[in-house]
Structure formats: structure tokens, C-alpha cells
Design a protein around this motif. Structure first.
Motif, PDB file in Angstrom:
ATOM      1  N   VAL A 235       0.864  -1.189   0.000  1.00  0.00           N
ATOM      2  CA  VAL A 235       0.000   0.000   0.000  1.00  0.00           C
ATOM      3  C   VAL A 235       0.897   1.234   0.000  1.00  0.00           C
ATOM      4  O   VAL A 235       1.867   1.301   0.769  1.00  0.00           O
ATOM      5  CB  VAL A 235      -0.924   0.019   1.227  1.00  0.00           C
ATOM      6  CG1 VAL A 235      -1.796   1.271   1.223  1.00  0.00           C
ATOM      7  CG2 VAL A 235      -1.796  -1.238   1.286  1.00  0.00           C
ATOM      8  N   GLN A 236       0.525   2.205  -0.852  1.00  0.00           N
ATOM      9  CA  GLN A 236       1.281   3.457  -0.894  1.00  0.00           C
ATOM     10  C   GLN A 236       0.327   4.633  -0.768  1.00  0.00           C
ATOM     11  O   GLN A 236      -0.763   4.629  -1.358  1.00  0.00           O
ATOM     12  CB  GLN A 236       2.074   3.581  -2.202  1.00  0.00           C
ATOM     13  CG  GLN A 236       2.979   4.809  -2.230  1.00  0.00           C
ATOM     14  CD  GLN A 236       3.621   5.025  -3.585  1.00  0.00           C
ATOM     15  OE1 GLN A 236       2.964   5.501  -4.508  1.00  0.00           O
ATOM     16  NE2 GLN A 236       4.895   4.665  -3.711  1.00  0.00           N
ATOM     17  N   ILE A 237       0.750   5.637   0.005  1.00  0.00           N
ATOM     18  CA  ILE A 237       0.000   6.890   0.136  1.00  0.00           C
ATOM     19  C   ILE A 237       0.874   8.017  -0.370  1.00  0.00           C
ATOM     20  O   ILE A 237       1.997   8.204   0.114  1.00  0.00           O
ATOM     21  CB  ILE A 237      -0.391   7.162   1.612  1.00  0.00           C
ATOM     22  CG1 ILE A 237      -1.212   6.007   2.176  1.00  0.00           C
ATOM     23  CG2 ILE A 237      -1.141   8.471   1.747  1.00  0.00           C
ATOM     24  CD1 ILE A 237      -0.405   5.060   3.021  1.00  0.00           C
ATOM     25  N   ARG A 238       0.366   8.758  -1.355  1.00  0.00           N
ATOM     26  CA  ARG A 238       1.093   9.926  -1.864  1.00  0.00           C
ATOM     27  C   ARG A 238       0.256  11.170  -1.585  1.00  0.00           C
ATOM     28  O   ARG A 238      -0.947  11.204  -1.858  1.00  0.00           O
ATOM     29  CB  ARG A 238       1.364   9.789  -3.363  1.00  0.00           C
ATOM     30  CG  ARG A 238       2.265  10.887  -3.908  1.00  0.00           C
ATOM     31  CD  ARG A 238       2.521  10.702  -5.407  1.00  0.00           C
ATOM     32  NE  ARG A 238       3.301   9.511  -5.665  1.00  0.00           N
ATOM     33  CZ  ARG A 238       4.627   9.480  -5.721  1.00  0.00           C
ATOM     34  NH1 ARG A 238       5.320  10.596  -5.516  1.00  0.00           N
ATOM     35  NH2 ARG A 238       5.263   8.358  -5.984  1.00  0.00           N
ATOM     36  N   ILE A 239       0.897  12.183  -1.019  1.00  0.00           N
ATOM     37  CA  ILE A 239       0.205  13.408  -0.623  1.00  0.00           C
ATOM     38  C   ILE A 239       0.021  14.313  -1.838  1.00  0.00           C
ATOM     39  O   ILE A 239       0.989  14.669  -2.523  1.00  0.00           O
ATOM     40  CB  ILE A 239       0.991  14.149   0.474  1.00  0.00           C
ATOM     41  CG1 ILE A 239       1.173  13.242   1.691  1.00  0.00           C
ATOM     42  CG2 ILE A 239       0.281  15.438   0.867  1.00  0.00           C
ATOM     43  CD1 ILE A 239       2.114  13.795   2.738  1.00  0.00           C
ATOM     44  N   LEU A 240      -1.231  14.691  -2.097  1.00  0.00           N
ATOM     45  CA  LEU A 240      -1.537  15.563  -3.236  1.00  0.00           C
ATOM     46  C   LEU A 240      -1.831  16.992  -2.801  1.00  0.00           C
ATOM     47  O   LEU A 240      -1.538  17.934  -3.535  1.00  0.00           O
ATOM     48  CB  LEU A 240      -2.730  15.006  -4.018  1.00  0.00           C
ATOM     49  CG  LEU A 240      -2.568  13.579  -4.557  1.00  0.00           C
ATOM     50  CD1 LEU A 240      -3.806  13.173  -5.340  1.00  0.00           C
ATOM     51  CD2 LEU A 240      -1.328  13.467  -5.431  1.00  0.00           C
ATOM     52  N   SER A 241      -2.435  17.173  -1.639  1.00  0.00           N
ATOM     53  CA  SER A 241      -2.656  18.513  -1.083  1.00  0.00           C
ATOM     54  C   SER A 241      -2.713  18.392   0.431  1.00  0.00           C
ATOM     55  O   SER A 241      -2.906  17.292   0.972  1.00  0.00           O
ATOM     56  CB  SER A 241      -3.947  19.139  -1.627  1.00  0.00           C
ATOM     57  OG  SER A 241      -5.081  18.428  -1.180  1.00  0.00           O
ATOM     58  N   VAL A 242      -2.551  19.518   1.113  1.00  0.00           N
ATOM     59  CA  VAL A 242      -2.435  19.481   2.576  1.00  0.00           C
ATOM     60  C   VAL A 242      -3.236  20.599   3.221  1.00  0.00           C
ATOM     61  O   VAL A 242      -3.568  21.608   2.585  1.00  0.00           O
ATOM     62  CB  VAL A 242      -0.952  19.607   3.025  1.00  0.00           C
ATOM     63  CG1 VAL A 242      -0.104  18.491   2.466  1.00  0.00           C
ATOM     64  CG2 VAL A 242      -0.386  20.960   2.642  1.00  0.00           C
ATOM     65  N   TYR A 243      -3.555  20.387   4.484  1.00  0.00           N
ATOM     66  CA  TYR A 243      -4.003  21.461   5.363  1.00  0.00           C
ATOM     67  C   TYR A 243      -2.742  21.973   6.061  1.00  0.00           C
ATOM     68  O   TYR A 243      -2.084  21.234   6.801  1.00  0.00           O
ATOM     69  CB  TYR A 243      -4.998  20.942   6.401  1.00  0.00           C
ATOM     70  CG  TYR A 243      -6.274  20.413   5.805  1.00  0.00           C
ATOM     71  CD1 TYR A 243      -7.244  21.276   5.291  1.00  0.00           C
ATOM     72  CD2 TYR A 243      -6.521  19.038   5.757  1.00  0.00           C
ATOM     73  CE1 TYR A 243      -8.429  20.782   4.744  1.00  0.00           C
ATOM     74  CE2 TYR A 243      -7.694  18.547   5.217  1.00  0.00           C
ATOM     75  CZ  TYR A 243      -8.641  19.417   4.704  1.00  0.00           C
ATOM     76  OH  TYR A 243      -9.801  18.924   4.162  1.00  0.00           O
TER      77      TYR A 243
END
Length: 309
Positions: A283-291
Motif C-alpha cells: 500500500v502506498q499513500i502519496r500526498i496531493l494537497s495538505v491542510y
């Protein structure tokens, strides 16, 4: 009072010599002090006086012995003072030597401890790299346009999943991240979001606010994944939660299946539920936008758990 038999002058009862003629009164018997007898004056007065002085010296203390005793006392005092100074100097010298030896040992221990920690950190990084598998793309996601690549859909729900007695937490064999924040000697590895402790977290260390950074988890086998839960942000406390960045949009990849997901901002447990189970071993999580955080730009994920059968 008595009468001197030599000059007939009165002398005291305790006098040893006549004060007038110097006659020696010690050798005179009491009858010789009669005032009816006439004696010739002693002519050897000086000799008698010398003898008397010598007798006084014999009867009294010896001035030479006293001076000798004083000199010996002074010598003893001087020797004692010198010995005390020598003992103090030797003691101070020993204390300095021992202190330096202890400091050197402490420096060696600290250096060894730091070396061991460095080796351990490098070993953990190598283990994470060796145990991971490469999935997903490597393109920059600042201009990423999500597209659905799977017939299975995914929905973000606030709260924990109903496992229905069928699904259980998947085992993990390794983890990897695009970057890891080091803060005062503490490394915020990807493995910290898998330890079941919400006060620890993976924190990225790239320039900017973390967009494009990713974290990857290798499962211990292939699972039919139904749920993935997240605690996004730094959950050590509420103040740190808002002080650090939190993912707002992510690209979630399970082997070759990709899902574009939006998360609300809040210190809540989020569950990603798939419409159908997805076979996956990574499983991979890639950050596209942030708070954005109020104090720091580092983006954090405190916990992630994969549930499947």
C-alpha cells in the motif's frame, strides 16, 4: 636577719652571697653567723661567684638545652607544614588525573552510544529499503490529475469500521518513505505510523509543505483488503495537530489499483471502505494537497491500519 661573718653587714636569712662583700654564705654554718666572730673578707670572691653561677646553672634549667629544644620544636613544625603541603599537592594532582580519566571514559561511552545509535538508524533505513517494493508512479503530483484505474470504488467514512468478524489487521513486513524528519536526534520513520501508538507519527522532511511526498507499506502476504483506517496529522496533542500539516488529498495505491481520496480536516479516525475487496501485498499513500500547519510545514500521519482477509 643574719650577720655576714666576713664584713659584718646584715644579710637576709635566705641570701646565698653577701650583698656587701660578695662572701659565699652557703658554706657557713649557723654558728658562723654569730655577731661576736670576726672573719677576714673573702679575697677569692669572683671565683666563688663564678662557682655559684655554675651551681645555679646546674640547679636551674640549661639555657643551651632550652634553645636546642626550641630549635627542635621549630624544626618539627616546619617539617609538619611541609609534609601537609606535599600531601595537599599530591591529593590535588591525583584528583585532577582521576577527573580527566573519568571525563575521557564518559566521552568514549557517549561516542560509542552515538555510534551505536547511528548504526541502528542506518540499519533501520536499510531494512525499510530492502523490505519495500516499488509500486505506483514516480511523476510529480503538483500537476497531477486523478483518474480511476479500478472498477472498485472507495469511500472515506468518519469513524472505525465494522469488521463483521471477517476481517482482521494485516501483518506488515516493512515500510519506506520518500523522506523522514529528524528532530533533535529523533527520527520520525514510516514505521511509527504502524506501531499502534497515536502519539507517534511519520513526518516528511522535504522542502515545502509535503505535496508529492509518499509513504509505502509492505504487507507480510497478499490480503483481500476491505478497509484502511487513518489518523492523519500529529496526534501527540491537539495543539501539535494544528501546528503541523495534515494530508487533505491523497493518492492511495494498492498494488496496481489507484484511488484518489479527499479527507476533511479534523482530529478524527477516518476509514477508507472499498466497495469490494482488493487483493494487495503493498500500500502506498502519496500526498496531493495538505491542510497547512500553523507553526510547521511538515506533513504528518500518526496511524494507518490495513484490514483484510
Amino acid at each position: 636577719m643574719r650577720i655576714c661573718p666576713y664584713c659584718r653587714n646584715a644579710v637576709s636569712d635566705t641570701a646565698r652571697f653577701c650583698q656587701n662583700c660578695g662572701g659565699n654564705l652557703q658554706k657557713i654554718t649557723p654558728t658562723d653567723f654569730s655577731d661576736t666572730r670576726i672573719y677576714e673578707p673573702v679575697k677569692d670572691t669572683e671565683e666563688q661567684l663564678s662557682e655559684q653561677v655554675e651551681s645555679w646553672d646546674d640547679e636551674g634549667y640549661d639555657s643551651e638545652e632550652e634553645e636546642k629544644y626550641s630549635r627542635e620544636n621549630r624544626r618539627t613544625v616546619v617539617v609538619g607544614v611541609v609534609l601537609a603541603l606535599l600531601i595537599c599537592i599530591v591529593g590535588v594532582g591525583l584528583w585532577i588525573v582521576v577527573s580527566r580519566m573519568l571525563n575521557q571514559e564518559a566521552e568514549i561511552d557517549v561516542g560509542s552510544g552515538l555510534s551505536d545509535k547511528t548504526v541502528q538508524v542506518e540499519a533501520e533505513q536499510d531494512e525499510e529499503e530492502d523490505s519495500s517494493v516499488e509500486i505506483g508512479g514516480t511523476e510529480e503530483y503538483s500537476d497531477y490529475v486523478p483518474e480511476t484505474t479500478s472498477a472498485v470504488s472507495a469511500e472515506v467514512i468518519v469513524g472505525t469500521p465494522d469488521l463483521q468478524g471477517v476481517y482482521a489487521a494485516a501483518g506488515v513486513s516493512g515500510s519506506q518513505a520518500s523522506s523522514v524528519l529528524e528532530d533533535s536526534g529523533v527520527y520520525h520513520y514510516a514505521s511509527l505510523m504502524l506501531d499502534g501508538i497515536e502519539s507517534t507519527s511519520w513526518q516528511e522532511a522535504a522542502d515545502g509543505n509535503g505535496i508529492g511526498e509518499w509513504v509505502q507499506v509492505q504487507l507480510d502476504r497478499t490480503y483481500d483488503v476491505k478497509y484502511i483506517t487513518f489518523k492523519l496529522g500529529n496526534w501527540r496533542n491537539q495543539q501539535l495537530y494544528y501546528a503541523n500539516g495534515r494530508p487533505a488529498q491523497i493518492l492511495l495505491t494498492l498494488d496496481d489499483q489507484e484511488f484518489y481520496l479527499d479527507f476533511p480536516d479534523g482530529m478524527d479516525t477516518f476509514t477508507v471502505e472499498f466497495s469490494e475487496t482488493c487483493a494487495a501485498s503493498a500500500v502506498q499513500i502519496r500526498i496531493l494537497s495538505v491542510y497547512d500547519g500553523s507553526s510547521w510545514s511538515d506533513c504528518c500521519i500518526s496511524e494507518m491500519t490495513v484490514y483484510g482477509s
